[in-house]
Design a protein around this motif. Structure first.
Motif, PDB file in Angstrom:
ATOM      1  N   ASN A  94       1.341  -1.554   0.007  1.00 50.01           N
ATOM      2  CA  ASN A  94       0.164  -0.170   0.477  1.00 50.01           C
ATOM      3  C   ASN A  94       0.740   1.303   0.045  1.00 50.01           C
ATOM      4  OD1 ASN A  94      -2.763   1.003   0.141  1.00 50.01           O
ATOM      5  ND2 ASN A  94      -2.154   1.799   2.258  1.00 50.01           N
ATOM      6  N   GLY A  95       1.572   0.739  -0.783  1.00 50.56           N
ATOM      7  CA  GLY A  95       2.884   2.154  -0.651  1.00 50.56           C
ATOM      8  C   GLY A  95       3.486   2.600   0.977  1.00 50.56           C
ATOM      9  N   GLY A  96       3.607   2.126   1.810  1.00 48.29           N
ATOM     10  CA  GLY A  96       4.435   2.143   3.150  1.00 48.29           C
ATOM     11  C   GLY A  96       4.799   1.103   3.614  1.00 48.29           C
ATOM     12  N   ASN A  97       4.477   0.544   4.829  1.00 45.33           N
ATOM     13  CA  ASN A  97       4.886   0.029   5.708  1.00 45.33           C
ATOM     14  C   ASN A  97       3.313  -0.880   6.724  1.00 45.33           C
ATOM     15  OD1 ASN A  97       5.861  -1.405   7.730  1.00 45.33           O
ATOM     16  ND2 ASN A  97       6.595  -0.694   9.369  1.00 45.33           N
ATOM     17  N   ASP A  98       2.762  -1.059   6.280  1.00 42.04           N
ATOM     18  CA  ASP A  98       0.743  -0.961   5.994  1.00 42.04           C
ATOM     19  C   ASP A  98       0.759  -2.804   6.846  1.00 42.04           C
ATOM     20  OD1 ASP A  98       0.008   1.004   5.552  1.00 42.04           O
ATOM     21  OD2 ASP A  98       0.542   1.119   3.855  1.00 42.04           O
ATOM     22  N   TRP A  99       0.436  -3.142   7.562  1.00 40.31           N
ATOM     23  CA  TRP A  99       0.092  -4.085   8.318  1.00 40.31           C
ATOM     24  C   TRP A  99      -1.605  -4.430   8.325  1.00 40.31           C
ATOM     25  CZ3 TRP A  99       3.948  -8.191   9.179  1.00 40.31           C
ATOM     26  CH2 TRP A  99       4.902  -8.202   9.024  1.00 40.31           C
ATOM     27  N   ARG A 100      -2.015  -5.609   8.125  1.00 40.07           N
ATOM     28  CA  ARG A 100      -3.699  -5.966   8.355  1.00 40.07           C
ATOM     29  C   ARG A 100      -3.769  -6.491   9.853  1.00 40.07           C
ATOM     30  NH1 ARG A 100      -7.380  -6.026   5.607  1.00 40.07           N
ATOM     31  NH2 ARG A 100      -8.422  -4.444   7.585  1.00 40.07           N
ATOM     32  N   PRO A 101      -4.991  -5.792  10.384  1.00 39.41           N
ATOM     33  CA  PRO A 101      -5.313  -6.269  11.726  1.00 39.41           C
ATOM     34  C   PRO A 101      -5.459  -7.306  11.541  1.00 39.41           C
ATOM     35  CG  PRO A 101      -6.006  -4.700  11.225  1.00 39.41           C
ATOM     36  CD  PRO A 101      -5.204  -4.703  10.239  1.00 39.41           C
ATOM     37  N   GLU A 109     -10.300  -7.912  19.593  1.00 36.19           N
ATOM     38  CA  GLU A 109     -10.717  -7.157  20.623  1.00 36.19           C
ATOM     39  C   GLU A 109      -8.792  -6.757  20.715  1.00 36.19           C
ATOM     40  OE1 GLU A 109     -12.910  -9.777  23.928  1.00 36.19           O
ATOM     41  OE2 GLU A 109     -12.408  -7.508  25.164  1.00 36.19           O
ATOM     42  N   GLY A 110      -8.308  -5.756  21.123  1.00 34.39           N
ATOM     43  CA  GLY A 110      -7.510  -6.001  21.873  1.00 34.39           C
ATOM     44  C   GLY A 110      -6.491  -5.663  20.622  1.00 34.39           C
ATOM     45  N   ASP A 111      -6.507  -5.667  19.423  1.00 33.12           N
ATOM     46  CA  ASP A 111      -5.097  -5.645  18.167  1.00 33.12           C
ATOM     47  C   ASP A 111      -4.754  -4.073  17.669  1.00 33.12           C
ATOM     48  OD1 ASP A 111      -3.820  -5.932  16.211  1.00 33.12           O
ATOM     49  OD2 ASP A 111      -5.273  -7.519  14.787  1.00 33.12           O
ATOM     50  N   PRO A 112      -3.451  -3.786  18.153  1.00 31.38           N
ATOM     51  CA  PRO A 112      -3.312  -2.889  17.996  1.00 31.38           C
ATOM     52  C   PRO A 112      -2.978  -2.204  16.658  1.00 31.38           C
ATOM     53  CG  PRO A 112      -1.538  -3.725  18.385  1.00 31.38           C
ATOM     54  CD  PRO A 112      -2.898  -4.743  18.941  1.00 31.38           C
ATOM     55  N   ARG A 159     -17.946  -1.873  16.424  1.00 30.77           N
ATOM     56  CA  ARG A 159     -18.738  -2.565  16.213  1.00 30.77           C
ATOM     57  C   ARG A 159     -18.458  -4.256  15.492  1.00 30.77           C
ATOM     58  NH1 ARG A 159     -24.215  -0.680  14.272  1.00 30.77           N
ATOM     59  NH2 ARG A 159     -23.854  -2.450  14.130  1.00 30.77           N
ATOM     60  N   LEU A 160     -16.848  -4.194  14.685  1.00 29.17           N
ATOM     61  CA  LEU A 160     -16.377  -4.620  14.131  1.00 29.17           C
ATOM     62  C   LEU A 160     -15.634  -5.545  14.959  1.00 29.17           C
ATOM     63  CD1 LEU A 160     -15.752  -3.271  10.294  1.00 29.17           C
ATOM     64  CD2 LEU A 160     -18.275  -4.363  11.344  1.00 29.17           C
ATOM     65  N   VAL A 161     -14.717  -5.061  15.614  1.00 28.89           N
ATOM     66  CA  VAL A 161     -14.344  -5.957  16.769  1.00 28.89           C
ATOM     67  C   VAL A 161     -14.887  -7.403  18.071  1.00 28.89           C
ATOM     68  CG1 VAL A 161     -12.600  -5.939  18.115  1.00 28.89           C
ATOM     69  CG2 VAL A 161     -13.287  -3.539  16.592  1.00 28.89           C
ATOM     70  N   ARG A 212     -11.183 -21.783  22.248  1.00 28.56           N
ATOM     71  CA  ARG A 212     -11.870 -20.013  22.352  1.00 28.56           C
ATOM     72  C   ARG A 212     -12.849 -19.473  22.288  1.00 28.56           C
ATOM     73  NH1 ARG A 212      -7.083 -15.503  22.764  1.00 28.56           N
ATOM     74  NH2 ARG A 212      -6.437 -16.963  21.255  1.00 28.56           N
ATOM     75  N   ALA A 213     -13.539 -18.874  22.502  1.00 27.63           N
ATOM     76  CA  ALA A 213     -14.956 -18.400  21.146  1.00 27.63           C
ATOM     77  C   ALA A 213     -14.862 -16.643  21.616  1.00 27.63           C
ATOM     78  CB  ALA A 213     -15.770 -18.782  22.322  1.00 27.63           C
ATOM     79  N   TYR A 214     -14.870 -16.338  20.267  1.00 25.30           N
ATOM     80  CA  TYR A 214     -15.253 -14.971  20.040  1.00 25.30           C
ATOM     81  C   TYR A 214     -17.305 -15.013  19.920  1.00 25.30           C
ATOM     82  CZ  TYR A 214     -10.395 -13.578  20.940  1.00 25.30           C
ATOM     83  OH  TYR A 214      -8.936 -13.200  21.287  1.00 25.30           O
ATOM     84  N   ARG A 215     -17.289 -13.256  20.059  1.00 21.77           N
ATOM     85  CA  ARG A 215     -18.726 -13.524  19.585  1.00 21.77           C
ATOM     86  C   ARG A 215     -18.596 -11.883  19.156  1.00 21.77           C
ATOM     87  NH1 ARG A 215     -23.689 -13.957  21.556  1.00 21.77           N
ATOM     88  NH2 ARG A 215     -25.330 -12.601  20.753  1.00 21.77           N
ATOM     89  N   PHE A 216     -19.330 -12.056  17.455  1.00 26.59           N
ATOM     90  CA  PHE A 216     -19.250 -11.051  16.466  1.00 26.59           C
ATOM     91  C   PHE A 216     -20.334 -10.923  15.811  1.00 26.59           C
ATOM     92  CE2 PHE A 216     -18.623  -9.972  11.993  1.00 26.59           C
ATOM     93  CZ  PHE A 216     -18.379  -8.596  12.282  1.00 26.59           C
TER      94      PHE A 216
END
Lengths: 183, 241
Positions: free
Chosen positions: B150-157, B180-183, B202-204, B218-222
């Protein structure tokens, strides 16, 4: 409850094929080896068979080779629930040319609407899926209120006739930018 | 069909078509505003999918591409939630498709040449159909973060892509779920193309210990919300039905 807002959209990204057309993506055997929406005509139905081809172009005029396209349309009987026909199809754009092809049936007019096909496009760089319509060059589209609402740009939604159906060029930007809609 | 009137979409709530810091949008975002009109039969109807089309392990990405007795590598998770519309009504019987990178952040896709290795037992796709109460659930592994051009130092969560159907085709939605908690959420140009922090939140997905299975997974709710159905029918809305 009663005050929720729609989940915000996010781009389908460049790897949408993995989730939606896994056989096309080379995931052999996934979901029985049949990509959902690949075949719209599932029985020996009555109707005018057409191949609807198309291509989506970016602002540089380059074809999108990583898009996914879905269509939704009335059947030849004017319903959305004709036996032997799904009314819904899903195709990837070809990874070399960007062309997509739907083997479908020509839709009937419904109510005061001219025959049309609803088209939904998702891809990398598209943050919210783009919806447009395909109209036909051999129909009277002027009675259709969505078509007329598009005014001078309505012709961007009209396909051209081909040997075995119709073709639509969809331009995301530029002087021929396609009309995109949202009800 | 009369119940499926579609509420207008709040386009300010969604990511903007042109996101300055998300380079791929620059040549792919239309300049004109979307043409708005009262829904017709075409928008208010949509395809239906039945449970019969599902395979036994379609909703289990841990094993649905794995050799017999094998499973995908990575932290085991359940992702679950409820599909509702904007009026809070559960949306039953709807197809949800998901796709994601493996635990190292690599997609099983010919265009992904990231250094992290493929997992021979992981495809990265799954699907399920919501129950009568709108609930859905699948099992997978925690996807990895990854760099992208993307032209730089881009990382997807770390994220999982969701494709969702509603009753009407105008409700069709694709989105992404984050953890949750992803920087990286705050740093990602794709996430941050959404102008409203509440919409991003709301997307987290949240860690859900009530559905976490002890000593197992473990479980995550979305929870997912589709466009609602208008309480007051639009004039002319039934044209073409």
């Amino acid at each position: 409850m009663g005050d929720l807002k729609e989940s915000a959209s996010q781009t389908a990204g460049p790897y949408v094929h993995i989730g939606c057309v896994p056989s096309f993506a080379g995931l052999s055997g996934m979901y029985g080896g049949r990509d959902l929406g690949a075949s719209m005509i599932t029985d020996d139905v009555i109707g005018h068979r057409i191949a609807v081809t198309g291509c989506v172009y970016d602002g540089d005029g380059a074809p999108l080779t990583d898009a996914m396209i879905e269509i939704w349309q009335a059947a030849p009987d004017g319903t959305f629930a004709m036996d032997g026909f799904s009314s819904w199809g899903r195709q990837p754009s070809a990874s070399d040319t960007g062309v997509f092809t739907f083997n479908t049936l020509k839709p009937a007019a419904i109510g005061n609407q001219a025959p049309h096909i609803m088209v939904w496009i998702v891809a990398r760089g598209i943050n919210l899926g783009l919806t447009t319509r395909i109209y036909f060059p051999d129909e009277d589209n002027r009675s259709d209120r969505v078509f007329t609402l598009a005014g001078g740009r309505a012709d961007t939604m009209v396909a051209t006739a081909t040997a075995d159906g119709y073709h639509i060029d969809i331009h995301l930007q530029g002087p021929n930018e396609t009309v995109f809609v949202d009800v | 069909m009369t119940e499926n009137l579609i509420k207008p979409r709040d386009l300010d709530w969604h990511p903007q078509p042109v996101a300055k810091d998300y380079r791929s949008t620059h040549l792919r975002a239309p300049a004109h505003a979307r043409l708005h009109y009262a829904p017709t039969a075409t928008e208010m109807t949509g395809p239906a999918f039945g449970h019969a089309m599902l395979g036994e392990y379609d909703d289990d990405l841990i094993v649905n591409y794995a050799a017999a007795g094998q499973s995908a590598i990575g932290p085991r998770i359940i992702v679950h939630g409820t599909l509702r519309d904007e009026d809070g009504r559960p949306v039953p019987g709807k197809l949800i498709e998901v796709w994601q990178a493996n635990a190292g952040g690599r997609y099983r896709h010919k265009k992904d040449d990231y250094t992290a290795p493929l997992d021979e037992n992981f495809a990265g796709c799954g699907r399920c159909i919501t129950g009568t109460d709108g609930a859905y659930s699948f099992r997978t592994i925690l996807p990895g973060a990854y760099p992208w051009p993307n032209g730089g130092n881009d990382w997807r969560p770390a994220h999982i892509h969701f494709s969702v159907f509603g009753d009407g085709f105008a409700q069709r939605l694709i989105t992404q779920m984050y953890f949750e908690g992803d920087p990286h959420i705050a740093l990602c140009p794709i996430v941050q193309s959404i102008p409203d922090a509440a919409a991003i939140d709301r997307l987290v997905a949240r860690l859900d210990m009530t559905k976490t299975v002890p000593m197992d997974i473990r479980a995550y709710r979305f929870d997912i919300v589709l466009r609602g159905r208008s309480a007051t029918p639009f004039e002319n809305a039934m044209e073409g039905t």
